[in-house]
Design a protein around this motif. Structure first.
Motif, mmCIF file in Angstrom:
data_model
loop_
_atom_site.group_PDB
_atom_site.id
_atom_site.type_symbol
_atom_site.label_atom_id
_atom_site.label_comp_id
_atom_site.label_asym_id
_atom_site.label_seq_id
_atom_site.Cartn_x
_atom_site.Cartn_y
_atom_site.Cartn_z
ATOM 1 N N ASP A 211 -4.664 134.645 35.738
ATOM 2 C CA ASP A 211 -3.126 134.707 36.383
ATOM 3 C C ASP A 211 -2.704 135.655 36.880
ATOM 4 O OD1 ASP A 211 -2.973 131.892 36.047
ATOM 5 O OD2 ASP A 211 -2.402 131.911 33.994
ATOM 6 N N CYS A 212 -2.436 136.973 36.124
ATOM 7 C CA CYS A 212 -2.280 138.296 36.759
ATOM 8 C C CYS A 212 -2.935 139.482 35.998
ATOM 9 C CB CYS A 212 -0.674 138.443 36.442
ATOM 10 S SG CYS A 212 -0.201 138.366 34.919
ATOM 11 N N LEU A 213 -3.330 140.312 36.663
ATOM 12 C CA LEU A 213 -4.190 141.539 36.255
ATOM 13 C C LEU A 213 -3.187 142.460 35.333
ATOM 14 C CD1 LEU A 213 -5.726 140.541 38.439
ATOM 15 C CD2 LEU A 213 -6.520 142.866 38.665
ATOM 16 N N GLN A 214 -3.976 142.923 34.054
ATOM 17 C CA GLN A 214 -3.334 144.017 33.224
ATOM 18 C C GLN A 214 -3.446 145.286 33.975
ATOM 19 O OE1 GLN A 214 -2.283 143.155 30.213
ATOM 20 N NE2 GLN A 214 -2.916 141.104 30.498
ATOM 21 N N PRO A 215 -2.379 146.377 33.940
ATOM 22 C CA PRO A 215 -2.207 147.368 34.589
ATOM 23 C C PRO A 215 -3.639 148.275 34.819
ATOM 24 C CG PRO A 215 -0.294 147.303 33.115
ATOM 25 C CD PRO A 215 -1.179 145.956 32.628
ATOM 26 N N GLY A 216 -4.268 148.109 33.626
ATOM 27 C CA GLY A 216 -5.533 148.847 33.579
ATOM 28 C C GLY A 216 -6.853 148.167 34.366
ATOM 29 N N GLN A 217 -6.677 146.887 34.667
ATOM 30 C CA GLN A 217 -7.772 146.010 34.912
ATOM 31 C C GLN A 217 -7.914 146.562 36.689
ATOM 32 O OE1 GLN A 217 -6.657 142.167 33.792
ATOM 33 N NE2 GLN A 217 -7.911 142.589 32.074
ATOM 34 N N GLY A 219 -9.495 145.102 40.486
ATOM 35 C CA GLY A 219 -9.694 143.653 40.929
ATOM 36 C C GLY A 219 -8.749 143.721 42.139
ATOM 37 N N LEU A 220 -8.667 142.242 42.409
ATOM 38 C CA LEU A 220 -7.806 141.808 43.719
ATOM 39 C C LEU A 220 -6.609 141.312 43.141
ATOM 40 C CD1 LEU A 220 -10.615 139.869 45.677
ATOM 41 C CD2 LEU A 220 -10.095 142.299 45.506
ATOM 42 N N VAL A 221 -5.302 141.597 43.631
ATOM 43 C CA VAL A 221 -4.102 141.304 43.485
ATOM 44 C C VAL A 221 -3.350 140.827 44.734
ATOM 45 C CG1 VAL A 221 -3.987 142.765 41.208
ATOM 46 C CG2 VAL A 221 -3.460 143.732 43.458
ATOM 47 N N PHE A 222 -2.541 140.364 44.353
ATOM 48 C CA PHE A 222 -1.223 139.745 45.652
ATOM 49 C C PHE A 222 0.045 140.869 45.469
ATOM 50 C CE2 PHE A 222 -3.425 135.566 44.950
ATOM 51 C CZ PHE A 222 -4.062 135.668 46.277
ATOM 52 N N ALA A 258 -15.897 145.177 34.582
ATOM 53 C CA ALA A 258 -15.786 143.578 35.294
ATOM 54 C C ALA A 258 -14.655 143.646 36.500
ATOM 55 C CB ALA A 258 -14.851 142.704 34.127
ATOM 56 N N ILE A 259 -14.722 142.781 37.395
ATOM 57 C CA ILE A 259 -13.665 142.625 38.393
ATOM 58 C C ILE A 259 -12.890 141.435 38.011
ATOM 59 C CG2 ILE A 259 -13.639 141.949 40.829
ATOM 60 C CD1 ILE A 259 -16.322 143.110 41.362
ATOM 61 N N TYR A 260 -11.603 141.812 38.133
ATOM 62 C CA TYR A 260 -10.549 140.650 37.868
ATOM 63 C C TYR A 260 -9.796 140.232 39.200
ATOM 64 C CZ TYR A 260 -11.190 141.872 32.935
ATOM 65 O OH TYR A 260 -11.838 141.971 31.821
ATOM 66 N N VAL A 261 -9.713 139.075 39.331
ATOM 67 C CA VAL A 261 -8.935 138.550 40.488
ATOM 68 C C VAL A 261 -8.038 137.596 40.269
ATOM 69 C CG1 VAL A 261 -9.551 137.119 42.602
ATOM 70 C CG2 VAL A 261 -11.440 138.491 41.846
ATOM 71 N N GLN A 262 -6.663 137.809 40.914
ATOM 72 C CA GLN A 262 -5.572 137.069 40.666
ATOM 73 C C GLN A 262 -5.804 135.640 41.483
ATOM 74 O OE1 GLN A 262 -1.775 139.248 41.792
ATOM 75 N NE2 GLN A 262 -0.615 137.357 40.973
ATOM 76 N N LYS A 263 -5.463 134.625 40.694
ATOM 77 C CA LYS A 263 -5.626 133.358 40.940
ATOM 78 C C LYS A 263 -4.900 133.208 42.436
ATOM 79 C CE LYS A 263 -5.832 128.924 38.704
ATOM 80 N NZ LYS A 263 -5.454 128.314 37.412
#
Ligand code: TXA
Ligand code: MG
Length: 284
Positions: A211-217, A219-222, A258-263
């Motif tokens: 749902d949302c990335l932690q500040p240290g993660q 990846g892709l954000v909006f 890891a790569i985190y992607v905001q939904k």
């Protein structure tokens, strides 16, 4: 060859030896059929038995472009191309280099995405896997691919037609052109469509949709990036699709844990993006 969707590995579709060489280069299972690319509408008759009225209407509306139609196959087309199926997937791409190449050959061209099986497709020449690059005779650099996601694969042998893979042309676009609904969901159990694997289109790095990335993660954000490893993506599905694989290739190159992607938003316009992200995600 470049196409408007992703780069493809092009071979003469009528040459069974070339097609077999292509499958081994990609590490692709022999039962996963290829898309046949044509430059002129009349070439359909070389590979498919008939263009039904619905298929003709869609070809008229969306070709050249990112829509692939599954039709009944002609026996002359080598069965290696279609993984033994009695149907063939056909597309007329929009990219001028692809159209010239097919036109110069004067024959239909079978072309899967220019990546190793299950991996991220290439939307720039730099994304092409070195082993794949070493195994082809020539690479035609057409710059970045505009659409950025693979074509929509639509089975028009069924009535109503069914989307087998969401892509560059949306469900809404097709329904508007037909003036009626498509089959609601991909075939689930029963006769599974080949090439619809739960994990696919994946970077080497594990990917998680959150749902949302932690500040240290990373990846892709909006939202505004919280660190240099966060890439801000457009809130428009067409623009997002256009830059998605490039962004994932960049992050993959950083060798992260890891790569985190905001939904993305849960709406029909985002169907193709959500499909690719859920297939790229670990343990999806
Ligand atoms: O945008 C694209 O479609 C790109 C560019 C290069 O044109 N090509 C591409 O090809 O994505 P590939 O091989 O990576 O994916 C082809 C998809 C697979 O999911 C395959 O199972 C499906 O099309 N397909 C091909 N022939 C089929 C058939 N006869 N029936 C059902 N699905 C088929
Ligand atoms: Mg592919």
């Amino acid at each position: 060859m470049p196409t408007e969707t992703v780069y493809g590995i092009a071979v003469d579709a009528m040459n069974a030896d070339a097609v077999r060489r292509l499958f081994s280069l990609k590490g692709r299972p022999a039962d996963n059929p290829l898309i046949v690319h044509i430059s002129d509408p009349w070439q359909i008759a070389q590979v498919a038995l008939e263009l039904t009225p619905i298929a003709a209407r869609l070809a008229e509306r969306f070709w050249p472009g990112p829509l692939t139609l599954v039709l009944r196959k002609r026996p002359e087309l080598p069965s290696e191309v279609t993984g033994g199926l009695n149907t063939v997937a056909v597309r007329r791409p929009r990219h001028p280099v692809a159209l010239s190449l097919i036109g110069l050959l004067g024959r239909p061209v079978a072309a899967p995405s220019a990546n190793r099986f299950m991996r991220l497709s290439a939307t720039r020449v730099e994304h092409i896997d070195p082993n794949v690059a070493a195994g082809v005779d020539m690479i035609l650099d057409g710059g970045p691919c505009a659409v950025g996601l693979e074509s929509t694969v639509l089975d028009v042998t069924e009535d109503p037609p069914r989307i087998l893979r969401p892509g560059g042309i949306t469900r809404g676009d097709i329904q508007a052109a037909l003036g009626g609904p498509l089959s609601a969901k991909p075939r689930s159990n029963g006769r599974r469509s080949p090439g619809m694997y739960p994990r696919h289109y994946a970077p080497e790095t594990p990917l998680h949709v959150v749902d949302c990335l932690q500040p240290g993660q990373r990846g892709l954000v909006f939202v505004s990036p919280a660190n240099p490893g966060q890439i801000k993506m457009p809130l428009d599905p067409v623009a997002y699709a256009s830059s998605l694989y490039d962004a994932l290739h960049k992050l993959d190159g950083l060798r992260l844990d890891a790569i985190y992607v905001q939904k993305p938003p849960d709406s029909q316009d985002w169907e193709a993006v959500i499909d690719r992200l859920s297939k790229a995600a670990d343990g999806a």
